[in-house]
Design a protein around this motif. Structure first.
Motif, PDB file in Angstrom:
ATOM      1  N   GLY A  90       0.800  -1.217   0.000  1.00 58.47           N
ATOM      2  CA  GLY A  90       0.000   0.000   0.000  1.00 58.47           C
ATOM      3  C   GLY A  90       0.832   1.265   0.000  1.00 58.47           C
ATOM      4  N   LYS A  91       1.958   1.251   0.722  1.00 55.61           N
ATOM      5  CA  LYS A  91       2.812   2.442   0.757  1.00 55.61           C
ATOM      6  C   LYS A  91       3.430   2.725  -0.604  1.00 55.61           C
ATOM      7  CE  LYS A  91       4.028   2.301   5.682  1.00 55.61           C
ATOM      8  NZ  LYS A  91       5.141   2.177   6.667  1.00 55.61           N
ATOM      9  N   ALA A  92       3.855   1.661  -1.291  1.00 56.26           N
ATOM     10  CA  ALA A  92       4.445   1.835  -2.623  1.00 56.26           C
ATOM     11  C   ALA A  92       3.393   2.355  -3.604  1.00 56.26           C
ATOM     12  CB  ALA A  92       5.037   0.521  -3.119  1.00 56.26           C
ATOM     13  N   ALA A  93       2.166   1.833  -3.509  1.00 53.50           N
ATOM     14  CA  ALA A  93       1.089   2.295  -4.392  1.00 53.50           C
ATOM     15  C   ALA A  93       0.770   3.763  -4.130  1.00 53.50           C
ATOM     16  CB  ALA A  93      -0.159   1.438  -4.195  1.00 53.50           C
ATOM     17  N   ALA A  94       0.721   4.146  -2.868  1.00 50.70           N
ATOM     18  CA  ALA A  94       0.436   5.533  -2.524  1.00 50.70           C
ATOM     19  C   ALA A  94       1.540   6.462  -3.000  1.00 50.70           C
ATOM     20  CB  ALA A  94       0.249   5.668  -1.015  1.00 50.70           C
ATOM     21  N   ALA A  95       2.796   6.025  -2.853  1.00 50.22           N
ATOM     22  CA  ALA A  95       3.926   6.850  -3.268  1.00 50.22           C
ATOM     23  C   ALA A  95       3.935   7.056  -4.780  1.00 50.22           C
ATOM     24  CB  ALA A  95       5.238   6.209  -2.816  1.00 50.22           C
ATOM     25  N   LEU A  96       3.657   5.982  -5.530  1.00 54.19           N
ATOM     26  CA  LEU A  96       3.643   6.108  -6.980  1.00 54.19           C
ATOM     27  C   LEU A  96       2.482   6.994  -7.441  1.00 54.19           C
ATOM     28  CD1 LEU A  96       4.622   5.486  -9.786  1.00 54.19           C
ATOM     29  CD2 LEU A  96       3.401   3.296  -9.695  1.00 54.19           C
ATOM     30  N   ALA A  97       1.316   6.798  -6.860  1.00 48.66           N
ATOM     31  CA  ALA A  97       0.162   7.627  -7.222  1.00 48.66           C
ATOM     32  C   ALA A  97       0.454   9.102  -6.984  1.00 48.66           C
ATOM     33  CB  ALA A  97      -1.066   7.184  -6.436  1.00 48.66           C
ATOM     34  N   ALA A  98       1.105   9.406  -5.865  1.00 48.69           N
ATOM     35  CA  ALA A  98       1.444  10.797  -5.566  1.00 48.69           C
ATOM     36  C   ALA A  98       2.478  11.337  -6.556  1.00 48.69           C
ATOM     37  CB  ALA A  98       1.968  10.899  -4.136  1.00 48.69           C
ATOM     38  N   ARG A  99       3.453  10.497  -6.899  1.00 47.77           N
ATOM     39  CA  ARG A  99       4.541  10.945  -7.775  1.00 47.77           C
ATOM     40  C   ARG A  99       4.047  11.286  -9.175  1.00 47.77           C
ATOM     41  NH1 ARG A  99       7.716   7.206  -6.593  1.00 47.77           N
ATOM     42  NH2 ARG A  99       7.619   5.775  -8.366  1.00 47.77           N
ATOM     43  N   ILE A 100       3.097  10.507  -9.700  1.00 45.62           N
ATOM     44  CA  ILE A 100       2.637  10.753 -11.067  1.00 45.62           C
ATOM     45  C   ILE A 100       1.377  11.614 -11.113  1.00 45.62           C
ATOM     46  CG2 ILE A 100       3.646   8.552 -11.796  1.00 45.62           C
ATOM     47  CD1 ILE A 100       0.834   7.442 -12.090  1.00 45.62           C
ATOM     48  N   GLY A 101       0.858  11.968  -9.939  1.00 44.30           N
ATOM     49  CA  GLY A 101      -0.319  12.825  -9.888  1.00 44.30           C
ATOM     50  C   GLY A 101      -1.621  12.097 -10.125  1.00 44.30           C
ATOM     51  N   ALA A 102      -1.622  10.784  -9.860  1.00 43.01           N
ATOM     52  CA  ALA A 102      -2.841  10.003 -10.112  1.00 43.01           C
ATOM     53  C   ALA A 102      -3.937  10.323  -9.111  1.00 43.01           C
ATOM     54  CB  ALA A 102      -2.524   8.501 -10.083  1.00 43.01           C
ATOM     55  N   GLY A 103      -3.559  10.513  -7.849  1.00 46.96           N
ATOM     56  CA  GLY A 103      -4.555  10.872  -6.841  1.00 46.96           C
ATOM     57  C   GLY A 103      -5.327   9.698  -6.273  1.00 46.96           C
TER      58      GLY A 103
END
Length: 210
Positions: A33-46
């Protein structure tokens, strides 16, 4: 378009970035979950969540997973993938640049994914290039946009993926039905071996169409 991305690695990052920039709604799904949240934040997925959340969210689902993980994850998701356009960008390439699907005489990685996710519309795409190529904006070489071959059986699914290819700045190329996906995977094994194993320019093996 609503796109679920299953995976939190480099291909998920590179392709997800293009699609967010193109205005699509993207949800990153990962077991971590932390990796998914970090990637979503990095690419602006939200948006982020589990692999199941990504499958249930997306009209299109990118399987950005290693070859060995793809079919088991698809089977575990079951009916959550039914009716979805499922993009397989994996390469079954192992030690010595061997094609792993040849070792057991089984079908292509894309066909195994389709068998594990009945009712999904699988399209093989985005498997011939390193993730750094997909980070280019856009991938253009010598003035020519990168051509991206697609293999799939469902015309509506192919039309959707063609648009997603264009959203990366590339040109989609119809390469046949899903039965030909194994040829794309074998091409990747050959090209990776030439590039990495021999340090040669694989692109120079084919002359321009003209």
């Amino acid at each position: 378009m609503r796109i679920g991305v299953i995976g939190t690695g480099n291909m998920a990052d590179a392709l997800g970035t293009h699609w967010v920039r193109a205005g699509h709604e993207v949800l990153i799904g990962g077991r971590d979950g932390k990796a998914a949240a970090a990637l979503a934040a990095r690419i602006g997925a939200g948006r982020h969540g589990s692999p199941r959340a990504a499958a249930e969210f997306g009209d299109v689902v990118l399987f950005a997973l290693p070859y060995a993980a793809g079919a088991p994850v698809a089977a575990a998701l079951g009916t959550a993938l039914r009716g979805r356009v499922l993009i397989d960008c994996s390469n079954p390439v192992g030690a010595g640049f061997a094609l792993l699907t040849e070792a057991d005489g089984g079908p292509s990685a894309a066909r195994r994914l389709a068998e594990a996710a009945p009712g999904a519309h699988v399209v093989k795409a985005f498997n011939l290039c390193h993730e750094d190529v997909w980070r280019m904006t856009p991938p253009v070489f010598g003035g020519r946009p990168l051509a991206v071959p697609l293999c799939g059986d469902d015309e509506e699914a192919l039309a959707v993926v063609r648009q997603l290819v264009r959203d990366t700045g590339c040109t989609p190329v119809r390469a046949g039905g899903l039965a030909r996906a194994g040829l794309l995977e074998a091409t990747a094994a050959l090209v990776i071996g030439v590039w990495v194993g021999e340090g040669a320019d694989a692109q120079a093996m084919l002359p321009p169409l003209v």
